[in-house]
Design an enzyme around this catalytic site. Structure first.
Site, PDB file in Angstrom:
ATOM      1  N   LEU A   1       0.865  -1.176   0.000  1.00 54.73           N
ATOM      2  CA  LEU A   1       0.000   0.000   0.000  1.00 54.73           C
ATOM      3  C   LEU A   1       0.905   1.230   0.000  1.00 54.73           C
ATOM      4  O   LEU A   1       1.988   1.214   0.585  1.00 54.73           O
ATOM      5  CB  LEU A   1      -0.897   0.035   1.246  1.00 54.73           C
ATOM      6  CG  LEU A   1      -1.953  -1.064   1.389  1.00 54.73           C
ATOM      7  CD1 LEU A   1      -2.639  -0.956   2.746  1.00 54.73           C
ATOM      8  CD2 LEU A   1      -2.981  -0.979   0.274  1.00 54.73           C
ATOM      9  N   ASP A   2       0.458   2.292  -0.644  1.00 60.84           N
ATOM     10  CA  ASP A   2       1.221   3.534  -0.631  1.00 60.84           C
ATOM     11  C   ASP A   2       1.352   4.069   0.793  1.00 60.84           C
ATOM     12  O   ASP A   2       0.529   3.767   1.665  1.00 60.84           O
ATOM     13  CB  ASP A   2       0.537   4.595  -1.504  1.00 60.84           C
ATOM     14  CG  ASP A   2       0.506   4.207  -2.972  1.00 60.84           C
ATOM     15  OD1 ASP A   2       1.401   3.463  -3.405  1.00 60.84           O
ATOM     16  OD2 ASP A   2      -0.422   4.653  -3.676  1.00 60.84           O
ATOM     17  N   LYS A   3       2.346   4.875   1.016  1.00 59.43           N
ATOM     18  CA  LYS A   3       2.596   5.443   2.341  1.00 59.43           C
ATOM     19  C   LYS A   3       1.343   6.077   2.934  1.00 59.43           C
ATOM     20  O   LYS A   3       1.034   5.880   4.120  1.00 59.43           O
ATOM     21  CB  LYS A   3       3.718   6.494   2.247  1.00 59.43           C
ATOM     22  CG  LYS A   3       3.960   7.259   3.535  1.00 59.43           C
ATOM     23  CD  LYS A   3       5.008   8.345   3.344  1.00 59.43           C
ATOM     24  CE  LYS A   3       5.184   9.178   4.607  1.00 59.43           C
ATOM     25  NZ  LYS A   3       6.170  10.266   4.415  1.00 59.43           N
TER      26      LYS A   3
ATOM     27  N   THR B   1      -1.839   5.618   2.059  1.00 62.80           N
ATOM     28  CA  THR B   1      -3.058   4.816   1.958  1.00 62.80           C
ATOM     29  C   THR B   1      -3.123   3.918   3.182  1.00 62.80           C
ATOM     30  O   THR B   1      -2.147   3.260   3.528  1.00 62.80           O
ATOM     31  CB  THR B   1      -3.063   3.961   0.677  1.00 62.80           C
ATOM     32  OG1 THR B   1      -3.049   4.820  -0.462  1.00 62.80           O
ATOM     33  CG2 THR B   1      -4.307   3.081   0.623  1.00 62.80           C
TER      34      THR B   1
END
Length: 326
Positions: free
Chosen positions: A145-147, A149
């Site tokens: 997951l993105d930082k 998100t």
């Protein structure tokens, strides 16, 4: 930083079995994969090449045809798959057993160490929670997951679980559901089927590119506000920044997404509370709320639900209030 598994001074685990007679004529690498499904084909291929996987005591080529009944010896060398250090970072676990974790990743926590983030990541936290993860690729993390998100993320705790979960991911049988807040009032849901690759100019971004990797996002309307919409997104594929790029491509970028959504847009007549909430929301409004997969050992269905984080809940409450005052 992660590295390929390396040999250590620890003696290998010796495993021995026999080629089934009904496997006669098959390639050695195919037979080995069937005998030891807990290991990836690439790892087994490396062991054949290094002589750690032997047929009747001999090092043979991967394509060597077996007769059936030969002895198979395998020296299991897991080594060290990451050189990251364990750190005492709190983890919110949505599910836990001997084979797998499902982590509720908070906003702001980077998943993997890298340039600019050598420590303080989810990998560091996981190694503190379970030191045995040092022998697994990326400390057992099978997707990311993105930082900024939040939400549910699967972590394997054994090599067998890691192999099985990576295979599920490749087969697109892991169900991942997200909640997002986008600009504009959507009339209905839809599907974005558009290949993704690195942006041709900005290397930090992804873009819809004809020659990119296939990427499919399904979305449906959950709730409409005056100038925004809450949508549920389901992934068929899991490309980097997929939902963010696809919704921007559909001309409904995510609220707070400065990379793909452009500058802040305040709806005409926005209440002071909504204007303040939108200005203060400094990340993409995206949350991985639900994940469903087959347990890597038992095959039972595992479902984990990540509660909506406080900042996203507050934004939705303000959007509702603004819509009520229209």
């Amino acid at each position: 930083m992660t590295t390929q598994p390396a040999d250590t001074d620890t003696p290998p685990e010796r495993r021995a079995t026999q080629v089934p007679f009904d496997a006669a004529g098959q390639r050695f690498d195919q037979v080995l994969a069937a005998l030891y499904p807990e290991f990836s084909r690439s790892r087994l291929a490396a062991w054949i090449k290094s002589g750690d996987a032997r047929l009747d005591g001999k090092t043979v080529r991967p394509r060597e045809a077996v007769r059936g009944g030969e002895s198979v010896e395998l020296d299991v060398r897991l080594g060290i798959a990451t050189d990251s250090a364990p750190e005492s970072i709190a983890l919110d676990l949505l599910y836990e057993d001997a084979d797998v974790f499902v982590v509720n990743k908070p906003v702001g926590l980077v998943v993997h160490p890298g340039a600019g983030n050598p420590a303080g990541t989810l990998v560091n936290a996981l190694l503190h929670r379970d030191p045995q993860l040092v022998a697994l690729p990326r400390a057992g993390i099978v997707h990311r997951l993105d930082k900024d998100t939040s939400g549910a993320l699967i972590v394997a705790r054994t090599l067998q679980a890691h192999t099985a979960l990576v295979e599920q991911l490749a087969a697109r049988t892991i169900h991942r559901q997200y909640e997002a807040i986008v600009y504009g009032r959507l009339i209905s849901g839809g599907t974005v089927d558009a290949p993704l690759d690195r942006h041709p100019v900005d290397r930090l971004r992804r873009a819809v590119v004809d020659t990119g990797k296939p990427a499919v996002t399904h979305y449906r309307v959950r709730e409409r506000y005056r100038a925004h919409t809450a949508v549920e997104c389901q992934l068929e594929t899991g490309r980097t920044h997929q939902i963010r790029v696809h919704m921007a491509h559909a001309r409904h970028p995510l609220v707070g997404d400065s990379l793909y959504g452009g500058s802040l847009r305040l709806p005409k007549g926005a209440t002071p509370a909504l204007a303040e909430a939108l200005r203060g929301f400094k990340r993409q409004a995206l949350h991985a709320e639900r994940i469903v997969f087959a347990h890597p050992r038992t095959g039972d269905t595992v479902e984990a639900q990540a509660p909506r984080p406080a900042d996203l809940a507050a934004l939705i409450a303000t959007l509702r209030q603004d819509a009520a005052e229209e």
